[in-house]
Design a protein around this motif. Structure first.
Motif, mmCIF file in Angstrom:
data_model
loop_
_atom_site.group_PDB
_atom_site.id
_atom_site.type_symbol
_atom_site.label_atom_id
_atom_site.label_comp_id
_atom_site.label_asym_id
_atom_site.label_seq_id
_atom_site.Cartn_x
_atom_site.Cartn_y
_atom_site.Cartn_z
ATOM 1 N N MET A 93 0.813 -1.193 0.000
ATOM 2 C CA MET A 93 0.000 0.000 0.000
ATOM 3 C C MET A 93 0.858 1.259 0.000
ATOM 4 O O MET A 93 0.408 2.289 -0.470
ATOM 5 N N GLU A 94 2.079 1.181 0.505
ATOM 6 C CA GLU A 94 2.892 2.398 0.559
ATOM 7 C C GLU A 94 3.213 2.936 -0.829
ATOM 8 O O GLU A 94 3.498 4.112 -0.984
ATOM 9 N N LYS A 95 3.119 2.102 -1.854
ATOM 10 C CA LYS A 95 3.372 2.572 -3.217
ATOM 11 C C LYS A 95 2.113 3.106 -3.894
ATOM 12 O O LYS A 95 2.178 3.636 -4.984
ATOM 13 N N ILE A 96 0.959 2.936 -3.265
ATOM 14 C CA ILE A 96 -0.282 3.489 -3.806
ATOM 15 C C ILE A 96 -0.459 4.859 -3.163
ATOM 16 O O ILE A 96 -1.328 5.097 -2.350
ATOM 17 N N GLY A 97 0.396 5.759 -3.542
ATOM 18 C CA GLY A 97 0.299 7.099 -3.009
ATOM 19 C C GLY A 97 1.582 7.863 -3.257
ATOM 20 O O GLY A 97 2.514 7.322 -3.823
ATOM 21 N N PRO A 98 1.570 9.109 -2.908
ATOM 22 C CA PRO A 98 0.492 9.760 -2.165
ATOM 23 C C PRO A 98 -0.738 9.968 -3.032
ATOM 24 O O PRO A 98 -0.625 10.230 -4.227
ATOM 25 N N LEU A 99 -1.887 9.815 -2.418
ATOM 26 C CA LEU A 99 -3.135 10.120 -3.110
ATOM 27 C C LEU A 99 -3.352 11.622 -3.066
ATOM 28 O O LEU A 99 -3.188 12.244 -2.023
ATOM 29 N N LEU A 100 -3.702 12.169 -4.195
ATOM 30 C CA LEU A 100 -4.001 13.593 -4.281
ATOM 31 C C LEU A 100 -5.510 13.746 -4.262
ATOM 32 O O LEU A 100 -6.219 12.978 -4.897
ATOM 33 N N ARG A 101 -6.015 14.735 -3.528
ATOM 34 C CA ARG A 101 -7.457 14.925 -3.398
ATOM 35 C C ARG A 101 -7.842 16.280 -3.965
ATOM 36 O O ARG A 101 -7.164 17.273 -3.725
ATOM 37 N N SER A 102 -8.935 16.295 -4.696
ATOM 38 C CA SER A 102 -9.441 17.543 -5.234
ATOM 39 C C SER A 102 -9.867 18.454 -4.092
ATOM 40 O O SER A 102 -10.469 17.999 -3.126
ATOM 41 N N THR A 103 -9.555 19.724 -4.213
ATOM 42 C CA THR A 103 -9.957 20.683 -3.191
ATOM 43 C C THR A 103 -11.253 21.401 -3.558
ATOM 44 O O THR A 103 -11.768 22.187 -2.780
ATOM 45 N N SER A 104 -11.781 21.086 -4.733
ATOM 46 C CA SER A 104 -13.033 21.690 -5.170
ATOM 47 C C SER A 104 -14.194 21.091 -4.384
ATOM 48 O O SER A 104 -14.264 19.877 -4.183
ATOM 49 N N VAL A 105 -15.097 21.925 -3.925
ATOM 50 C CA VAL A 105 -16.257 21.452 -3.164
ATOM 51 C C VAL A 105 -17.094 20.488 -4.001
ATOM 52 O O VAL A 105 -17.555 19.463 -3.514
ATOM 53 N N GLU A 106 -17.263 20.794 -5.286
ATOM 54 C CA GLU A 106 -18.072 19.938 -6.161
ATOM 55 C C GLU A 106 -17.392 18.598 -6.432
ATOM 56 O O GLU A 106 -18.042 17.608 -6.726
ATOM 57 N N ASP A 107 -16.078 18.571 -6.377
ATOM 58 C CA ASP A 107 -15.314 17.364 -6.728
ATOM 59 C C ASP A 107 -14.606 16.750 -5.528
ATOM 60 O O ASP A 107 -13.553 16.146 -5.666
ATOM 61 N N LYS A 108 -15.203 16.885 -4.345
ATOM 62 C CA LYS A 108 -14.508 16.427 -3.139
ATOM 63 C C LYS A 108 -14.323 14.911 -3.069
ATOM 64 O O LYS A 108 -13.567 14.430 -2.244
ATOM 65 N N HIS A 109 -14.979 14.166 -3.930
ATOM 66 C CA HIS A 109 -14.846 12.710 -3.938
ATOM 67 C C HIS A 109 -13.910 12.230 -5.049
ATOM 68 O O HIS A 109 -13.969 11.081 -5.451
ATOM 69 N N ILE A 110 -13.042 13.114 -5.546
ATOM 70 C CA ILE A 110 -12.099 12.764 -6.601
ATOM 71 C C ILE A 110 -10.689 12.725 -6.020
ATOM 72 O O ILE A 110 -10.250 13.661 -5.349
ATOM 73 N N TYR A 111 -9.996 11.627 -6.287
ATOM 74 C CA TYR A 111 -8.619 11.444 -5.848
ATOM 75 C C TYR A 111 -7.776 11.089 -7.062
ATOM 76 O O TYR A 111 -8.277 10.528 -8.033
#
Length: 123
Positions: free
Chosen positions: A1-19
């Motif tokens: 799992m340490e190679k599955i990242g870093p995960l980047l997360r959208s900071t947009s309120v509409e797209d908060k479920h996008i990584y």
């Protein structure tokens, strides 16, 4: 799992479920494509994060996840993953997710997540 990242997360309120995940040679299989295990792990991680947040950060476990591979990605591709909760009960969440790369679908998944209430809280 340490190679599955870093995960980047959208900071947009509409797209908060996008990584997102920037892939590298560490993620590829012997034929130069991003390994299916990486894609599956990415889907599971994003589904769990979205469900965990929706459950007020209660522990979440995956009961079932069905994955469909729809395309491929190569080392260096940026994988965008989005998850959507379709239905929730007091103890279960039903979540759909997809991975895409440059507007091409790579994989999709459906999952059933179990909310494991912490002791002392209502179940």
């Amino acid at each position: 799992m340490e190679k599955i990242g870093p995960l980047l997360r959208s900071t947009s309120v509409e797209d908060k479920h996008i990584y997102g995940l920037q892939t590298s040679d560490d993620h590829q299989n012997h034929i130069g494509l991003i390994h299916g295990g990486v894609v599956t792990s990415l889907l599971d991680q994003v589904i769990a994060l979205v469900a965990w947040n929706a459950a007020d950060r209660q522990p979440i476990v995956t009961l079932q996840m069905d994955t469909r591979f729809l395309g491929s990605a190569r080392s260096g591709d940026f994988l965008e993953t989005r998850a959507t909760i379709q239905h929730a009960t007091r103890s279960l969440m039903f979540v759909d997710a997809e991975v895409s790369c440059s507007n091409r679908q790579v994989a999709s998944a459906t999952a059933i997540m179990k909310i494991s209430r912490q002791s002392g809280k209502n179940s």
